[in-house]
Design an enzyme around this catalytic site. Structure first.
Site: not given
Ligand code: HSE
Length: 415
Positions: A13, A122, A194, A198
């Site tokens: 949360f 998504e 990150d 992705k």
């Molecule tokens: N930390 C990630 C970004 C959050 O800045 O894109 C969204 O995936």
């Protein structure tokens, strides 16, 4: 088609979880109700009364009434156990945890198949941009050639702040953290991890190829310095962190994450702040472009909401391209035209690693080389500990047909 009634167990949360709760309140037609919210920290002040919350994950995972688990925590290992247990219990799952998916992708696909339950994510890629479902459904053919995008909101926000407002890197990062864009460990953003997670997910849906995170090379924005940022300014370019997945002339996939000089004519040039943008290129349709907010509570919650809505109509990823006979492979033998900044002492040894050199420069402390180099050699350079270097991509360099036939390395194939 009638909507299914979804009884949701929500994990987390924080920024996105709260955002989802509010967004769901505003969409009563969805037929989705959050029954229980599992949180970790009993001491954090919460905006809802305590009867909504539990600290015991089993109150969700063992509750037969709960048919849908929405996982929005940032601990990738804990998320993995929750998602795995939920799928094994026959519950549909929505998650936004790209690190967790990237680290366990193959197993998560097998679990969906074995237990005949969907896992949707998504929100894990580019937050508000519906990119996964587009890659999965729309480009269901062999003609997709490449995807290239800004897929991390925090780094794009930081680079925009530095470029436009002359804010320091540290302050821009702090700002991104305060706005809820950055990961709890911001090195995941600034180091390009990150974006790599992705990209790994995107190339699975784009090209049907599943690789391990360590197989995709990533360089982030945390090495960037004045020399390359000034170079960009002088030439009217912007520096953006991009993720690239591209079919090469052998039909295999080059995939990596790196800062890139972006020209004014490029669609990504005007993708600033927390926005993400993804270009797809395919044989007949040429370039298409998706843009939208890539981080933050509501943009991410909107993608989670869209997955919840899709679940209510029994949607699931079919991973059609993964089931094709002629599977593609990751190929890191790609040639790149780059700007490499280096300490003076390394200039000569780094030059030997280039296939072709177009320009060199040095001042009293450092220098740069602009030229063509393989991704493998870039990896070799940056494997050195404590190196004060950075790299910015101009573009991929295509080998000519005769060079491919002769197996020789490229000379001047760029303009
Ligand atoms: N930390 C990630 C970004 C959050 O800045 O894109 C969204 O995936």
């Amino acid at each position: 088609m009638e909507r299914k009634n979804l009884i949701i167990g929500l994990f987390g949360f924080g920024c996105v979880g709260k955002g989802l709760y509010e967004v769901l309140e505003k969409t009563p037609r969805l037929n989705a109700r959050i029954k229980t919210i599992c949180i970790k920290d009993p001491n954090k002040p919460r905006s809802l009364s305590s009867e909504h919350f539990t600290f015991d994950k089993n109150l969700i995972l063992n509750d037969p009434e709960i048919n849908t688990v929405v996982e929005l925590i940032d601990d990738a290992d804990a998320a993995y156990h929750i998602v795995k247990t939920a799928l094994q219990a026959g519950k549909a799952v929505v998650t936004a945890n790209k690190k967790m998916i990237a680290e366990h992708f193959q197993e998560l696909i097998e679990l969906q198949k074995k237990h005949d339950v969907p896992l949707l994510y998504e929100a894990a890629c580019c937050a508000s941009i519906p990119i996964i479902r587009n890659l999965e459904e729309y480009y269901d053919n062999d003609l997709l050639e490449s995807i290239e995008g800004i897929v991390n909101g925090s780094t794009n926000y930081i680079l925009t702040k530095i470029d436009e407002e002359k804010v320091s890197y540290a302050n821009a990062l702090k700002d991104a953290q305060e706005k809820g864009y950055a990961e709890t460990n911001p090195t995941l953003d600034t180091g390009g991890f990150d974006a790599k997670y992705k990209l790994l997910i995107l190339i699975a849906h784009a090209f049907g190829i599943i690789v391990k995170p360590e197989e995709i090379y990533n360089i982030g924005i945390d090495r960037l310095g004045e020399l390359e940022l000034n170079y960009a300014k002088e030439k009217g370019l912007k520096v953006k962190l991009v993720a690239i997945g591209e079919k090469n002339s052998d039909g295999n996939i080059n995939a990596f994450v790196m800062p890139k000089f972006i020209e004014k004519s490029d669609k990504l040039y005007s993708v600033d702040d927390v926005f993400n943008g993804v270009k797809t290129k395919s044989f007949f349709s040429d370039t298409q472009f998706f843009v939208g907010k890539g981080a933050g509570a509501y943009p991410t919650a909107s993608a989670v909401l869209s997955d919840i809505s899709a679940l209510s109509y029994d949607y699931r990823y079919e991973y059609k391209k993964l089931n094709q006979e002629d599977t593609l492979e990751l190929d890191n033998s790609v040639l790149l035209k780059v700007f490499l900044r280096h300490d003076l002492e390394y200039g000569n040894s780094f030059k030997l690693l280039f296939d072709d050199i177009q320009e060199t420069y040095s001042n009293r402390d450092s220098g740069y080389i602009i030229g063509v180099i393989t991704l493998e050699n870039i990896r070799e350079i940056f494997a050195k500990q404590g190196l004060e270097s950075s790299i910015v991509l101009f573009d991929l360099v295509k080998k000519t047909n005769s060079q491919i036939a002769k197996g020789i390395r490229v000379q001047h194939t760029y303009a």
